[in-house]
Enzyme design. Structure first.
Site, PDB file in Angstrom:
ATOM      1  N   HIS A 251       1.805 -41.967  29.899  1.00 54.93           N
ATOM      2  CA  HIS A 251       1.178 -41.126  30.935  1.00 54.93           C
ATOM      3  C   HIS A 251      -0.033 -40.339  30.466  1.00 54.93           C
ATOM      4  O   HIS A 251      -0.687 -39.669  31.266  1.00 54.93           O
ATOM      5  CB  HIS A 251       2.210 -40.205  31.602  1.00 54.93           C
ATOM      6  CG  HIS A 251       2.692 -39.061  30.777  1.00 54.93           C
ATOM      7  ND1 HIS A 251       2.355 -37.764  31.054  1.00 54.93           N
ATOM      8  CD2 HIS A 251       3.501 -39.009  29.696  1.00 54.93           C
ATOM      9  CE1 HIS A 251       2.949 -36.959  30.182  1.00 54.93           C
ATOM     10  NE2 HIS A 251       3.654 -37.693  29.350  1.00 54.93           N
TER      11      HIS A 251
ATOM     12  N   SER B 141       2.688 -42.860  24.169  1.00 57.84           N
ATOM     13  CA  SER B 141       3.210 -42.521  25.492  1.00 57.84           C
ATOM     14  C   SER B 141       2.229 -43.010  26.554  1.00 57.84           C
ATOM     15  O   SER B 141       1.011 -42.942  26.366  1.00 57.84           O
ATOM     16  CB  SER B 141       3.390 -41.006  25.578  1.00 57.84           C
ATOM     17  OG  SER B 141       3.803 -40.645  26.868  1.00 57.84           O
TER      18      SER B 141
ATOM     19  N   CYS C 275       4.137 -22.468  28.564  1.00 54.79           N
ATOM     20  CA  CYS C 275       5.107 -23.283  27.853  1.00 54.79           C
ATOM     21  C   CYS C 275       6.105 -23.814  28.863  1.00 54.79           C
ATOM     22  O   CYS C 275       6.367 -23.181  29.872  1.00 54.79           O
ATOM     23  CB  CYS C 275       5.786 -22.386  26.826  1.00 54.79           C
ATOM     24  SG  CYS C 275       7.047 -23.198  25.907  1.00 54.79           S
TER      25      CYS C 275
ATOM     26  N   GLN D 193      -1.491 -38.255  21.584  1.00 54.75           N
ATOM     27  CA  GLN D 193      -2.783 -37.759  22.089  1.00 54.75           C
ATOM     28  C   GLN D 193      -3.972 -38.585  21.618  1.00 54.75           C
ATOM     29  O   GLN D 193      -5.066 -38.445  22.155  1.00 54.75           O
ATOM     30  CB  GLN D 193      -2.985 -36.290  21.691  1.00 54.75           C
ATOM     31  CG  GLN D 193      -2.021 -35.328  22.366  1.00 54.75           C
ATOM     32  CD  GLN D 193      -2.245 -35.178  23.875  1.00 54.75           C
ATOM     33  OE1 GLN D 193      -3.307 -35.522  24.404  1.00 54.75           O
ATOM     34  NE2 GLN D 193      -1.244 -34.676  24.575  1.00 54.75           N
TER      35      GLN D 193
ATOM     36  N   THR E 240      18.799 -51.048  30.751  1.00 56.82           N
ATOM     37  CA  THR E 240      17.892 -51.949  31.481  1.00 56.82           C
ATOM     38  C   THR E 240      16.479 -51.389  31.405  1.00 56.82           C
ATOM     39  O   THR E 240      16.254 -50.212  31.687  1.00 56.82           O
ATOM     40  CB  THR E 240      18.344 -52.086  32.953  1.00 56.82           C
ATOM     41  OG1 THR E 240      19.673 -52.598  32.942  1.00 56.82           O
ATOM     42  CG2 THR E 240      17.428 -53.009  33.737  1.00 56.82           C
TER      43      THR E 240
ATOM     44  N   ASN F 234      -2.356 -31.891  20.292  1.00 57.84           N
ATOM     45  CA  ASN F 234      -2.456 -31.817  21.744  1.00 57.84           C
ATOM     46  C   ASN F 234      -3.087 -30.531  22.252  1.00 57.84           C
ATOM     47  O   ASN F 234      -3.597 -30.489  23.354  1.00 57.84           O
ATOM     48  CB  ASN F 234      -1.069 -31.986  22.380  1.00 57.84           C
ATOM     49  CG  ASN F 234       0.002 -31.168  21.700  1.00 57.84           C
ATOM     50  OD1 ASN F 234       0.236 -31.308  20.493  1.00 57.84           O
ATOM     51  ND2 ASN F 234       0.644 -30.301  22.436  1.00 57.84           N
TER      52      ASN F 234
END
Ligand code: PLP
Length: 395
Positions: free
Chosen positions: A201, A199, A326, A179, A237, A151
């Site tokens: 997003h 992932s 960070c 990534q 859920t 990343n």
């Protein structure tokens, strides 16, 4: 003020088509996928369609996809879940020095709780040697976890070769592909991957959604217990709108992968070479060329702090990130750059630009116009730069 977003490895905007589809599942088709009535059934059907779309992008079958709250949870489920399932077989784990904290911290947690951990080093380009992995394997090794692409510096790791090695030794192989998803082709079978983290997003889907691919026959002990959703692998859920958005984002990413890569590689090279031409004492971090993600530029501008560069860029509307920034707010240099052998001062001056679909050549021109001026201004305040220039002139 003009705004240029060059931090797509941190997160991406949600694709409007994805957002529009998600909205339907918030306001109209809001059933709980576990309910038996028609509202539940329509949500369940859409959820399964999303599972198919995620599976397709990584060459898996839909039942092998378990939805989670994101990449971090998927990494935790893979590592903690596999270690727990294989505890009786052995207690040795292997990972690399440049993993995301979601992997490194999880492995270190296990190392503090009865497991042994070998962290394999990387070379100055941020790439590990398969031979080093081979050397690290022990009779009690149960899990190897290596990322597909880094990343921070965009290095692409030899996943298929590691997969082959893991398979030969009967060791479970986990890959963090957060990534690389949508940027590089992924085929879990050709790469011999048993567990793969993705992932949403980072690929123009919503935040807080991800998935873990679990090869048929591989066992992971669940972290979250409850109603038994996701075939008991992850109770709770389901985030139906988020998952449906993730599925759609995967479908779009699959269709656009070649076009996106072409566009971003062009901008990446323009930005990287432009910086090298316009600013002296600059080092490119990570590989140059084919072993680098199409959207990653990472440079160290010597004699200046990455944080100061970031703030100055931000004042001009340019969003990037630095190796020392960070989530914890610490200014320690990045563990990735240090693992690649960079000295602290150079690691501190690092800057990451990560490109996306909507970036234009004109935006890159704007950065190339502004960045040299910022670097020059900051260097004027740096006694180290002054010293270096005088030493150079005296030689
Ligand atoms: N793994 C890598 C390589 C990442 O870059 C990230 C996020 O930056 C994660 C895992 C964590 O993913 P998420 O933000 O979905 O929890």
């Amino acid at each position: 003020m003009r705004r240029v977003y060059l931090d797509h490895s941190a997160t991406t905007p949600v694709d409007p088509e994805v957002a529009a589809l998600m909205m339907t599942y918030y306001t109209e088709k809001y059933g709980n996928p576990s309910s038996v009535h028609s509202f539940g059934r329509e949500a369940k059907q859409a959820l399964e369609e999303a599972r198919k779309q995620v599976a397709e992008l990584i060459g898996a079958t839909p039942p092998e996809v378990t939805f989670t709250s994101g990449g971090t949870e998927a990494d935790n489920l893979a590592i903690l879940g596999a270690a727990e399932a294989l505890r009786k077989k052995g207690k040795h784990l292997i990972t690399s020095a440049i993993e995301h904290h979601a992997v490194l911290e999880t492995c270190e947690y296990l190392a503090k709780n009865g497991f042994d951990l070998t962290v394999v080093p990387v070379n100055e380009e941020g790439i590990l040697s398969v031979e080093d992995i081979r050397q690290a394997i022990r009779p009690d090794t149960i899990l190897i976890s290596v990322m597909h692409a880094n990343n921070e510096v965009g290095s692409i790791l030899p996943i298929a070769e590691i997969g082959k090695l893991a398979k030969e030794h009967g060791i479970t192989f986990h890959v963090d592909a957060v990534q690389s998803l949508g940027k590089l082709p992924i085929d879990v079978n050709a790469m011999n991957v048993d567990l793969l983290t993705v992932s949403s997003h980072k690929i123009y889907g919503p935040k807080g959604v991800g998935a873990l691919y679990v090869r048929k026959g591989v066992r992971v002990v669940p972290l979250v217990h409850g109603g038994g959703q996701e075939k008991k692998r992850r109770s709770g859920t389901e985030n139906t709108p988020g998952i449906i958005g993730f599925g759609k984002a995967c479908q779009i990413a699959g269709q656009r992968m070649a076009e996106d890569a072409r566009h971003q590689t062009k901008l990446r090279d323009k930005l990287m070479h432009g910086i090298l031409q316009r600013i002296d004492h600059v080092k490119v971090n990570g590989p140059i060329g084919a072993k680098r993600l199409p959207n990653n530029v990472n440079v160290s501008i010597e004699f200046v702090e990455g944080e100061s560069l970031l703030l100055s860029l931000d004042m001009l509307g340019i969003a990037a990130s630095s190796g020392s920034a960070c989530t914890s707010g610490s200014l320690d240099p990045s563990h990735v750059l240090l693992a690649m052998g960079l000295v602290h001062e150079i690691a501190h001056g690092s800057l990451r630009f990560s490109l996306g679909r909507q970036n234009t050549e004109e935006e890159i021109d704007y950065v190339l116009e502004q960045l040299p001026k910022i670097a020059e201004r900051l260097r004027m305040m740096s006694p180290l730069y002054d010293q270096a220039i005088h030493t150079q002139q005296a030689q």
